[in-house]
Design an enzyme around this catalytic site. Structure first.
Site, PDB file in Angstrom:
ATOM      1  CG  HIS A 122      -5.267  -2.508  -0.359  1.00  0.00           C
ATOM      2  ND1 HIS A 122      -4.244  -2.403  -1.285  1.00  0.00           N
ATOM      3  CD2 HIS A 122      -4.898  -1.735   0.691  1.00  0.00           C
ATOM      4  CE1 HIS A 122      -3.308  -1.590  -0.819  1.00  0.00           C
ATOM      5  NE2 HIS A 122      -3.674  -1.185   0.387  1.00  0.00           N
ATOM      6  CB  SER A 149      -0.935  -0.039   1.221  1.00  0.00           C
ATOM      7  OG  SER A 149      -1.918   0.956   1.159  1.00  0.00           O
ATOM      8  CG  ASP A 157      -5.325  -3.645  -4.113  1.00  0.00           C
ATOM      9  OD1 ASP A 157      -5.976  -2.731  -3.581  1.00  0.00           O
ATOM     10  OD2 ASP A 157      -4.170  -3.947  -3.773  1.00  0.00           O
TER      11      ASP A 157
END
Length: 489
Positions: free
Chosen positions: A468, A311, A375
């Site tokens: 994610h 991320s 994602d």
């Protein structure tokens, strides 16, 4: 180091002549409404907005779309500011409850211990206190079938490091030493010169097998940290230049650079001179990690290092390599085994992408950008004419069956699409179903926790959110097709 402007700009920054700076904290409701209806020159008179850039070739429709994205960005940040304390409080309660359950052997174990007056309090055992991210995927060991030298080894180790970086220091140290059987170097928090607080976290450890491998892992966006989400939502940018030739490097996400250690006024000086804020109490991520790597690698001529993150952590990882290139840290770059990012957002424009690809090709730096399924984060900020953010390099894309493919760009690159709406919901339903099937299909180590399954349920409402999480990226490195990125000119 970057070329400074000849005059001191209104922003107080000397390192950039072209920029868009949006300060949501300073924006009133009236200011926010003005974004959609007033001119740029008018907005530049307001405290919350500062823009200096060319608009060559931008149509009226492109400008409307761009204004709406800025409007949405500020509104999102305002909501997060308002909800910061409630989000943090809710997160603390959720994590405390989950750790209370795991520390006492589940709900019935907790009930029995409560009756006996022997409830184990998780805050008393920091080395066992797990974050929400850790609860989503409780695995701490590498797949025993993936050995050193296997093409999957570095990616698997990188993703495990990225996942561990979300945990507290005591937990990380114990996991690295007891589970990974590696040497713990340190757990660090870094100062943000613009927010005047610690915002960035990273961990370092050493794989003691020969040849030695140093792992640097940046923490990503914590689910209950509103400031992390505000950094992600902030679309401010700076255009940077190389002082050696005055050529434009490109436009880069301001929030990510600030988290990495961007200096007020000076930008990215090669050395902090003088370094009034770079104290032992207030270290900056890029400079401190660079210093530690030099010290370690000088003592071991065989050692190399990888940089990784999930991320937001992925954005910091690739920008760390980028700043090394800008500072012409050739010796360090030659020791860089690879940059591994998982669910990484876009960090800059097409010009910056070209610069990065040339630098990585010249320095033989390998860049592995993993994207799983739908994602949402790798598809942000938007890549269209209203903005300019673009990924660079090839994508190592994996679908929900963990079948991988090297692609120029992940499918549905901007996420929001009517065409992709139904397929995304169908895929989210399949991912929930797969969570029950996978342990019978691939082995018991792929059994998902109740927390992960509940998280996947959320993915049926917002497809791409559950995708994610770290669980699927860990599985990608173990079950996915082995892929090698190609140079994308």
């Amino acid at each position: 180091m970057f070329l400074a402007s000849k005059t001191y700009m209104a922003t107080g920054e000397e390192f950039s002549e072209s920029y868009l700076l949006v300060n949501a904290k300073e924006a009133s409701l009236y200011d926010i409404a003005c974004i959609l209806i007033r001119s740029t020159s008018f907005l530049n008179t307001k405290n919350f907005y500062n823009e200096q850039s060319e608009h060559v070739g931008r149509s009226a429709w492109d400008d409307i779309r761009r204004r709406f994205v800025i409007f949405a960005s500020i509104v999102a940040q305002k909501v997060l500011m308002w909800a910061e304390k409630p989000i943090a409080g809710m997160g603390s309660l959720i994590e405390l409850w989950l750790n209370l359950l795991s520390s006492n052997g589940g709900f019935f174990g907790l009930l029995i211990n409560y009756i006996r007056g022997k409830v184990v309090k998780p805050e008393e055992l920091p080395e066992k206190f797990v974050s929400f991210i850790g609860e989503l995927d409780q695995r701490l060991k590498l797949d025993a079938s993936i050995k050193k030298g296997n093409g999957r080894y570095n990616a698997s180790l990188a993703m495990m490091a990225a996942k561990l970086s979300y945990e507290n220091e005591a937990f990380v140290e114990a996991a690295i030493q007891d589970q990974l059987k590696m040497a713990f170097i340190g757990f660090y928090k870094f100062w943000n010169d613009y927010q005047n607080q610690f915002t960035t976290y990273a961990t370092m450890f050493q794989d003691t097998l020969d040849p030695n491998l140093i792992v640097v892992a940046f923490r990503g966006t914590s689910p209950f940290n509103a400031k992390d989400w505000m950094t992600d939502c902030d679309i401010s940018w700076y255009e940077l230049k190389d002082e050696n030739n005055s050529k434009t490097i490109g436009r880069i996400h301001g929030g990510f650079m600030k988290a990495l250690g961007l200096q007020k006024i000076k930008g990215w000086p090669k050395e902090l001179e003088p370094p009034p804020n770079a104290t032992k109490e207030h270290p900056f991520a890029y400079y401190k990690i660079r210093e530690m790597l030099k010290d370690i690698l000088e003592k071991n001529t065989n050692a190399k290092f990888i940089v990784t993150g999930h991320s937001l952590g992925g954005a910091l990882a690739i920008l760390f390599a980028g700043v090394l290139g800008l500072h012409e840290e050739t010796w360090l770059l030659k020791r860089l085994e690879g940059v591994y990012t998982f669910g990484q957002p876009r960090v800059g424009d097409e010009s910056f992408g070209r610069y990065m690809m040339k630098m990585m090709e010249d320095q033989d730096v390998r860049y592995f950008r993993y994207v799983y399924g739908n994602d949402i984060v790798p598809r942000l900020p938007f890549d269209d004419k209203s903005l300019f953010f673009k990924h660079f390099g090839t994508t190592l894309y994996f679908n929900s069956f963990y079948d991988g493919k090297v692609m120029e760009e992940e499918p549905n690159k901007n996420y929001f699409s009517i065409v992709w709406a139904i397929p995304k919901y169908i895929n989210a339903f399949w991912e929930v179903s797969r969570s029950f099937i996978l342990p019978y299909w691939k082995g018991k180590e792929y059994k998902e926790s109740h927390v992960e399954r509940l998280f996947r349920m959320v993915g049926m409402i917002i497809p791409g959110l559950a995708a994610h999480g770290p669980k699927d990226y860990v599985d990608v490195t173990r079950l996915g097709t082995e892929l090698v990125p190609t140079i994308n000119e």
